[in-house]
Design a protein around this motif. Structure first.
Motif, mmCIF file in Angstrom:
data_model
loop_
_atom_site.group_PDB
_atom_site.id
_atom_site.type_symbol
_atom_site.label_atom_id
_atom_site.label_comp_id
_atom_site.label_asym_id
_atom_site.label_seq_id
_atom_site.Cartn_x
_atom_site.Cartn_y
_atom_site.Cartn_z
ATOM 1 N N TRP A 82 46.607 44.044 50.137
ATOM 2 C CA TRP A 82 45.498 43.102 50.309
ATOM 3 C C TRP A 82 45.530 42.444 51.681
ATOM 4 C CZ3 TRP A 82 47.810 41.023 45.272
ATOM 5 C CH2 TRP A 82 47.335 41.757 44.185
ATOM 6 N N VAL A 105 31.895 45.610 47.341
ATOM 7 C CA VAL A 105 33.279 45.310 46.964
ATOM 8 C C VAL A 105 33.519 45.682 45.508
ATOM 9 C CG1 VAL A 105 33.638 43.527 48.696
ATOM 10 C CG2 VAL A 105 32.664 42.897 46.494
ATOM 11 N N ASP A 106 34.647 46.298 45.261
ATOM 12 C CA ASP A 106 35.078 46.677 43.921
ATOM 13 C C ASP A 106 35.540 45.412 43.188
ATOM 14 O OD1 ASP A 106 36.350 47.714 41.671
ATOM 15 O OD2 ASP A 106 37.241 49.398 42.766
ATOM 16 N N MET A 149 41.284 45.531 39.881
ATOM 17 C CA MET A 149 41.450 44.707 41.085
ATOM 18 C C MET A 149 42.189 43.408 40.763
ATOM 19 S SD MET A 149 40.129 45.922 44.000
ATOM 20 C CE MET A 149 39.542 44.550 45.008
ATOM 21 N N VAL A 159 40.450 40.676 43.753
ATOM 22 C CA VAL A 159 39.060 40.271 43.981
ATOM 23 C C VAL A 159 38.989 39.133 44.994
ATOM 24 C CG1 VAL A 159 37.030 39.218 42.909
ATOM 25 C CG2 VAL A 159 38.203 41.105 41.771
ATOM 26 N N LEU A 202 43.195 43.784 54.431
ATOM 27 C CA LEU A 202 41.744 43.897 54.240
ATOM 28 C C LEU A 202 40.912 43.090 55.235
ATOM 29 C CD1 LEU A 202 41.164 43.947 50.371
ATOM 30 C CD2 LEU A 202 40.553 45.719 52.013
ATOM 31 N N ALA A 242 39.432 40.692 48.316
ATOM 32 C CA ALA A 242 38.213 41.405 48.708
ATOM 33 C C ALA A 242 37.137 40.422 49.159
ATOM 34 C CB ALA A 242 37.709 42.260 47.540
ATOM 35 N N LEU A 274 34.500 49.312 49.455
ATOM 36 C CA LEU A 274 35.902 49.142 49.101
ATOM 37 C C LEU A 274 36.112 49.492 47.640
ATOM 38 C CD1 LEU A 274 38.833 48.008 49.616
ATOM 39 C CD2 LEU A 274 37.934 45.819 48.753
ATOM 40 N N THR A 275 37.136 50.310 47.358
ATOM 41 C CA THR A 275 37.513 50.599 45.974
ATOM 42 C C THR A 275 39.029 50.615 45.866
ATOM 43 O OG1 THR A 275 37.210 52.094 44.103
ATOM 44 C CG2 THR A 275 37.552 53.110 46.262
ATOM 45 N N ASP A 276 39.519 50.416 44.639
ATOM 46 C CA ASP A 276 40.964 50.504 44.429
ATOM 47 C C ASP A 276 41.310 51.505 43.333
ATOM 48 O OD1 ASP A 276 40.333 49.145 42.011
ATOM 49 O OD2 ASP A 276 42.278 48.130 42.034
ATOM 50 N N LEU A 335 42.027 50.786 48.527
ATOM 51 C CA LEU A 335 43.103 49.797 48.472
ATOM 52 C C LEU A 335 44.187 50.251 47.499
ATOM 53 C CD1 LEU A 335 44.237 46.940 49.104
ATOM 54 C CD2 LEU A 335 42.821 46.100 47.210
#
Length: 428
Positions: free
Chosen positions: A211, A51-52, A57, A62, A214, A65, A154-156, A185
């Protein structure tokens, strides 16, 4: 016990002097079962959630996530090895806790502990996805009995805290060591960058707009992974002495050129790793160039086999027959024609969006217009719908379109990420 079957779709007739043979080989798996939760003859499974937690984020991102990762944890079968990596400009082990790289076996207790560890995540720092991948590779390496290795990433944001060369190096270090499904994201990440990771690691890439989407996506990804009970699979393509394998591509459910994955099994056979399978059908486009033969002659152009653990479980034969009958040689297999069009469609979309991004409106209009035309020809209604949010379609049949102004960036990104998804041939 899983059962595999293979079906070949082709026009085996070549004209006098013809050399190139194209075929679609459809492979179906049934009875794949689920992953092996504990040590068995077929090996074990491991899952890593990445998770990023970079500053972009923010707290709400966060938390979302973490909630999504928690939903994924609920889908992991007890006994499966797992870990959680928190990524920013570095890669930190969120769970199991400790300074040494390690994985834990899933159980009610470790699931609860892992969920609690997610509550401690906080945003901060930059983005260096190569380091996340290397950390995952190291973690998977701590359990030698793993045969199935899968990660969700996962990245944003864009990969701003390492160079493209550093990311490329990291990808090569982990290529073939695990599969990774990647999710982006929002609108700040780079589709081409994340797609490069997903393609190298035999996974998928998709856009998550908000979000809210997710948790369901993470849960579904992990549920699918748990349903892939067959690992260590390979597509083997034999071609006769003097022939050339032009390419091997997966064309359904997504487009992926497998050619660069080739490893020599023997002088006439190449092997292409396919990762884990569930109950599903995948289609492969195989193209072979033969030395021309006289009218009336026949030749086996290719033997396409699927192996599990090195053992052949199904095969399809691609044939060539030289004919002077133009009615026979002019025919194109509907399956070959369909997937050739779907491959061109993906290229047209990606080329059109790249041109649009640099202000080359003429090229963008031409390419996206061709994409609209191909989407209609191949019956890809979903692609047509996505294209209609980026261009105004005046005549789909001829590909006449106008670029839309003030297009939502997320609509462009969704068109890009979905460009490699294909539709199967419509039944006649």
């Amino acid at each position: 016990m899983a059962d595999f079957t293979a079906t070949v779709h082709q026009n085996e007739f070549l004209p006098d002097g013809g050399t190139d043979v194209h075929a679609i080989v459809s492979v179906t798996c049934t009875g794949a079962g689920t992953v092996a939760p504990m040590s068995s003859a077929s090996g074990e499974a491991g899952e890593i959630i990445i998770v990023d937690v970079s500053g972009s984020m923010d707290v709400q991102g966060v938390q979302a996530a973490a909630y999504a990762a928690s939903a994924a944890l609920d889908q992991i079968v007890d006994g499966v090895w797992f870990a959680i990596v928190a990524g920013n400009h570095e890669a930190a082990l969120c769970y199991p806790n400790g300074t040494q790289a390690a994985m834990a076996r899933m159980s009610p207790q470790t699931r609860l502990e892992a969920k609690r560890s997610l509550q401690r995540l906080a945003p901060g720092g930059g983005t260096a996805m190569g380091r996340w991948l290397l950390a995952a590779g190291q973690l998977f390496g701590t359990v030698p009995s793993l045969v199935k290795r899968h990660a969700i990433l996962l990245t944003d944001g864009a990969n701003q805290h390492e160079t493209p060369d550093e990311l490329s190096w990291a990808i090569e270090q982990v290529r073939g060591r695990f599969q990774a499904d990647c999710r982006g994201l929002g609108a700040a990440w780079q589709v081409a960058e994340v797609r490069r990771i997903a393609e190298a690691l035999m996974g998928t890439v998709e856009l998550i707009r908000t979000w809210d989407g997710l948790p369901q996506d993470f849960a579904q990804l992990m549920q699918q992974s748990m349903g892939r009970g067959v690992s260590d699979t390979q597509l083997r393509v034999w071609a006769p002495q003097g022939a050339e394998v032009l390419f091997v591509k997966q064309v359904s459910p997504t487009l992926e050129d497998l050619s660069s994955r080739r490893v020599d099994v023997n002088p006439l056979t190449g092997g292409y790793d396919l990762g884990a399978w569930g109950d599903e059908t995948r289609d492969y486009h195989v193209a072979v160039r033969l030395a021309p033969k006289a009218v009336g002659q026949e030749q086996l152009a290719s033997r396409v086999q699927l192996t599990v653990g090195g053992q052949v479980v199904t095969q399809g034969l691609v044939k060539a027959r030289w004919s002077g009958d133009s009615l026979l040689t002019a025919q194109i297999s509907p399956e070959v024609a369909h997937y050739t069009g779907q491959t061109e469609l993906a290229s047209a979309i990606q080329d059109g969006l790249r041109a649009k991004a640099i202000g080359d409106d003429a090229t963008a209009t031409s390419k996206l217009g061709r994409a609209v035309q191909l989407a209609q020809e191949t019956g890809d209604d979903a692609a047509t719908s996505r294209l209609s949010r980026v261009v105004d379609i005046e005549d789909a049949a001829t590909g006449r379109v106008r670029l839309r102004r003030n297009v939502d960036k997320l609509d462009e990104m969704e068109l890009d990420t979905a460009s490699t998804k294909t539709t199967r041939v419509r039944p006649t």
